[in-house]
Design a protein around this motif. Structure first.
Motif, PDB file in Angstrom:
ATOM      1  N   ALA A  97     -15.398   7.305  -2.656  1.00  0.00           N
ATOM      2  CA  ALA A  97     -14.256   7.023  -1.785  1.00  0.00           C
ATOM      3  C   ALA A  97     -13.472   5.814  -2.303  1.00  0.00           C
ATOM      4  O   ALA A  97     -12.240   5.807  -2.277  1.00  0.00           O
ATOM      5  CB  ALA A  97     -14.737   6.779  -0.356  1.00  0.00           C
ATOM      6  N   HIS A  98     -14.200   4.778  -2.775  1.00  0.00           N
ATOM      7  CA  HIS A  98     -13.542   3.595  -3.321  1.00  0.00           C
ATOM      8  C   HIS A  98     -12.751   3.948  -4.576  1.00  0.00           C
ATOM      9  O   HIS A  98     -11.606   3.484  -4.759  1.00  0.00           O
ATOM     10  CB  HIS A  98     -14.588   2.533  -3.643  1.00  0.00           C
ATOM     11  CG  HIS A  98     -14.005   1.245  -4.149  1.00  0.00           C
ATOM     12  ND1 HIS A  98     -13.301   0.381  -3.344  1.00  0.00           N
ATOM     13  CD2 HIS A  98     -14.008   0.690  -5.398  1.00  0.00           C
ATOM     14  CE1 HIS A  98     -12.901  -0.659  -4.062  1.00  0.00           C
ATOM     15  NE2 HIS A  98     -13.324  -0.491  -5.308  1.00  0.00           N
ATOM     16  N   GLU A 147       0.104   6.883   1.694  1.00  0.00           N
ATOM     17  CA  GLU A 147      -1.127   7.467   2.213  1.00  0.00           C
ATOM     18  C   GLU A 147      -1.828   6.541   3.203  1.00  0.00           C
ATOM     19  O   GLU A 147      -2.660   6.985   3.989  1.00  0.00           O
ATOM     20  CB  GLU A 147      -2.085   7.814   1.057  1.00  0.00           C
ATOM     21  CG  GLU A 147      -1.681   9.047   0.262  1.00  0.00           C
ATOM     22  CD  GLU A 147      -0.623   8.745  -0.776  1.00  0.00           C
ATOM     23  OE1 GLU A 147      -0.162   7.587  -0.818  1.00  0.00           O
ATOM     24  OE2 GLU A 147      -0.243   9.656  -1.535  1.00  0.00           O
ATOM     25  N   PHE A 148      -1.494   5.269   3.161  1.00  0.00           N
ATOM     26  CA  PHE A 148      -2.083   4.333   4.115  1.00  0.00           C
ATOM     27  C   PHE A 148      -1.333   4.347   5.438  1.00  0.00           C
ATOM     28  O   PHE A 148      -1.731   3.693   6.378  1.00  0.00           O
ATOM     29  CB  PHE A 148      -2.092   2.911   3.530  1.00  0.00           C
ATOM     30  CG  PHE A 148      -3.246   2.669   2.598  1.00  0.00           C
ATOM     31  CD1 PHE A 148      -4.358   1.953   3.000  1.00  0.00           C
ATOM     32  CD2 PHE A 148      -3.230   3.187   1.323  1.00  0.00           C
ATOM     33  CE1 PHE A 148      -5.419   1.739   2.142  1.00  0.00           C
ATOM     34  CE2 PHE A 148      -4.287   2.983   0.454  1.00  0.00           C
ATOM     35  CZ  PHE A 148      -5.387   2.255   0.860  1.00  0.00           C
ATOM     36  N   PRO A 174       0.824  -1.209   0.000  1.00  0.00           N
ATOM     37  CA  PRO A 174       0.000   0.000   0.000  1.00  0.00           C
ATOM     38  C   PRO A 174       0.855   1.255   0.000  1.00  0.00           C
ATOM     39  O   PRO A 174       1.966   1.261   0.532  1.00  0.00           O
ATOM     40  CB  PRO A 174      -0.812  -0.117   1.296  1.00  0.00           C
ATOM     41  CG  PRO A 174      -0.006  -1.010   2.173  1.00  0.00           C
ATOM     42  CD  PRO A 174       0.672  -1.969   1.254  1.00  0.00           C
ATOM     43  N   ARG A 203      -5.341   6.293  -5.739  1.00  0.00           N
ATOM     44  CA  ARG A 203      -4.127   6.443  -4.929  1.00  0.00           C
ATOM     45  C   ARG A 203      -3.236   5.212  -5.057  1.00  0.00           C
ATOM     46  O   ARG A 203      -2.011   5.317  -5.131  1.00  0.00           O
ATOM     47  CB  ARG A 203      -4.498   6.669  -3.455  1.00  0.00           C
ATOM     48  CG  ARG A 203      -5.164   7.996  -3.195  1.00  0.00           C
ATOM     49  CD  ARG A 203      -5.183   8.313  -1.726  1.00  0.00           C
ATOM     50  NE  ARG A 203      -5.857   7.293  -0.934  1.00  0.00           N
ATOM     51  CZ  ARG A 203      -6.010   7.363   0.388  1.00  0.00           C
ATOM     52  NH1 ARG A 203      -5.515   8.397   1.045  1.00  0.00           N
ATOM     53  NH2 ARG A 203      -6.628   6.418   1.038  1.00  0.00           N
ATOM     54  N   ARG A 259      -6.101  13.835   6.455  1.00  0.00           N
ATOM     55  CA  ARG A 259      -6.426  12.447   6.144  1.00  0.00           C
ATOM     56  C   ARG A 259      -7.909  12.250   5.873  1.00  0.00           C
ATOM     57  O   ARG A 259      -8.314  11.214   5.375  1.00  0.00           O
ATOM     58  CB  ARG A 259      -6.029  11.550   7.317  1.00  0.00           C
ATOM     59  CG  ARG A 259      -4.706  11.887   7.920  1.00  0.00           C
ATOM     60  CD  ARG A 259      -4.171  10.748   8.758  1.00  0.00           C
ATOM     61  NE  ARG A 259      -5.036  10.367   9.857  1.00  0.00           N
ATOM     62  CZ  ARG A 259      -4.591  10.055  11.054  1.00  0.00           C
ATOM     63  NH1 ARG A 259      -3.306  10.142  11.301  1.00  0.00           N
ATOM     64  NH2 ARG A 259      -5.388   9.671  12.009  1.00  0.00           N
ATOM     65  N   ASN A 318      -9.636   5.802  -3.574  1.00  0.00           N
ATOM     66  CA  ASN A 318      -8.667   4.869  -3.011  1.00  0.00           C
ATOM     67  C   ASN A 318      -7.943   4.106  -4.111  1.00  0.00           C
ATOM     68  O   ASN A 318      -6.713   3.938  -4.066  1.00  0.00           O
ATOM     69  CB  ASN A 318      -9.379   3.905  -2.068  1.00  0.00           C
ATOM     70  CG  ASN A 318      -8.418   2.913  -1.441  1.00  0.00           C
ATOM     71  OD1 ASN A 318      -7.522   3.306  -0.721  1.00  0.00           O
ATOM     72  ND2 ASN A 318      -8.621   1.634  -1.723  1.00  0.00           N
ATOM     73  N   ASP A 319      -8.677   3.637  -5.121  1.00  0.00           N
ATOM     74  CA  ASP A 319      -8.052   2.910  -6.226  1.00  0.00           C
ATOM     75  C   ASP A 319      -7.079   3.801  -6.984  1.00  0.00           C
ATOM     76  O   ASP A 319      -6.018   3.356  -7.446  1.00  0.00           O
ATOM     77  CB  ASP A 319      -9.124   2.388  -7.180  1.00  0.00           C
ATOM     78  CG  ASP A 319      -9.895   1.211  -6.599  1.00  0.00           C
ATOM     79  OD1 ASP A 319      -9.407   0.620  -5.616  1.00  0.00           O
ATOM     80  OD2 ASP A 319     -10.987   0.894  -7.117  1.00  0.00           O
TER      81      ASP A 319
END
Length: 431
Positions: free
Chosen positions: A406-407, A365-366, A362, A413, A378, A410-411
């Motif tokens: 949001a999903h 950012e995680f 990851p 990123r 964040r 996330n993908d």
């Protein structure tokens, strides 16, 4: 049935005679009339803080092995940037990334970010474990497979030490059985040859330089009340809010020798610098008791906080502890964390992730504590809510749409960010 009040008697430890099954209140050494005890020479005539000799006592019985690397090579042309006032102690225990040494190597490599820190004597303490059917990392309880991985990790540490990949003169202390952070620190202090010590954990990175030499000057200056300097994480960066909102104690920044310090009412196990004398006379003082598996902050730290909440900061109450955070400011005038958390119970090497069938490593950012100085950075939920409001999305469908966005974010990123492990400090050769 049959268990005495106060918990498992076998888990009790006595810091005076190194015995198990009793604590200081029941210690035969003390009951025999010896009211003083030195942790350095085992004399009953004085305390360790008053010991006239700088001689170590024999290792406590829970120490299985102490390995010392070759002494540092002399450098006549260039003196070390950090005076030999400070040693660094790293405490380690089983984590999922073992047998790999990647995480602790990254932590040691981050010493290069702080001027003089990499030249300080290094002591690594490896706690033991209990073998159980289900792993509980913090409690030191692991399965047979995880135990085997940890044993291999310790062998890999020894190989690094023998190959010169650890600082010259470094010490490796192997403990037998699960002892906990408090006993690991106690064992390490007996191997420290400097007046000051930095207690550090195996999954914390140093982020930026914080004028280490000046911090040591402040600690050695008896005119200041500073006896413990903690390095803040992102979660306790603005400690004055924590102290007031959660504990009703008001604190404010204090200035000493050009540096800013925030008084804190808690003894954090997270990275901190203090004197061996302060540790031995206060944290491991005669009135302090511990059990196997204890952390200092969950025992002594709680007692300190309760003391200050009950009696206030004045009248020498806080001065007895002398606990402060070092405040550092970035170029934009905001406070910045001086250490960041790699989260050892989740950290895995890229090879381990691939073997377990996990997605690629990851991105940073995680691990927001590694890259951000403001927790609000964040949070994207409120931003998505504003977007949906401007788009006039019906409230009934707002949550579902927000989750989709949001999903997708996330993908994106994952596709466009550097992996976490590629952002770790580069290895440094100590040869």
């Amino acid at each position: 049935m049959g268990r005495k009040r106060g918990g498992n008697e076998e888990s009790k430890l006595c810091w005076h005679c190194h015995g198990r099954g009793h604590d200081q209140k029941d210690c035969k050494v003390l009951l025999s009339g010896a009211s003083r005890h030195c942790f350095i020479c085992n004399s009953t005539e004085h305390l360790s803080s008053d010991c006239p000799e700088k001689v170590h006592s024999s290792p406590p019985p829970w120490v299985q092995e102490v390995r010392v690397a070759a002494p540092p090579r002399p450098t006549p042309t260039e003196a070390p940037s950090c005076s030999p006032r400070l040693s660094v102690v790293i405490t380690t225990s089983p984590v999922p990334s073992h047998p790999s040494t990647m995480m602790i190597e990254a932590v040691i490599a981050s010493f290069q970010r702080v001027k003089g820190l990499a030249e300080c004597p290094l002591i690594i303490v490896c706690d033991g474990f209990k073998v159980v059917k289900k792993t509980t990392w913090k409690a030191g309880k692991v399965t047979e497979e995880k135990a085997a991985n940890y044993e291999e990790f310790k062998c890999n540490l020894k190989k690094l030490q023998d190959a010169g990949q650890l600082p010259a003169g470094s010490k490796l202390i192997i403990l037998q059985g699960h002892n906990g952070q408090a006993m690991a620190v106690k064992a390490a202090l007996q191997e420290v040859d400097t007046p000051l010590v930095c207690i550090h954990q195996h999954d914390l990175e140093f982020t930026v330089d914080f004028c280490l030499e000046k911090v040591l000057d402040v600690l050695e200056d008896e005119a200041t009340p500073v006896k413990y300097v903690g390095l803040p994480l992102l979660v306790n960066l603005h400690y004055e809010a924590i102290a007031f909102q959660h504990h009703g104690v008001k604190v404010k920044v204090e200035e000493y020798q050009g540096l800013s310090f925030m008084p804190i009412i808690f003894w954090y196990d997270s990275t901190h610098i203090t004197s061996v004398k302060h540790y031995m006379s206060l944290v491991f003082g005669m009135e302090q008791t511990y059990s196997a598996g204890n952390f200092v902050e969950e025992t002594f730290g709680v007692r300190q906080r309760n003391d200050i909440m009950a009696n206030g900061m004045g009248d020498g109450v806080h001065a007895k502890y002398g606990t402060y955070h070092c405040i550092s400011m970035s170029s934009d005038g905001l406070r910045r964390p001086l250490i960041c958390h790699l989260n050892g119970v989740r950290f895995l090497t890229p090879q381990q992730r691939e073997a377990l069938g996990y997605p690629p490593d990851p991105p940073v950012e995680f691990y927001p504590s590694r890259t951000m100085t403001n927790r609000k950075q964040r949070k994207v939920r409120h931003i998505l809510d504003i977007v949906l409001e401007l788009a006039d999305v019906d409230m009934e469908f707002s949550a579902a749409v927000r989750n989709i966005l949001a999903h997708m974010l996330n993908d994106t990123r994952l596709r466009n960010s550097k992996p976490t492990t590629s952002c770790l400090p580069k290895k440094h050769s100590y040869k």
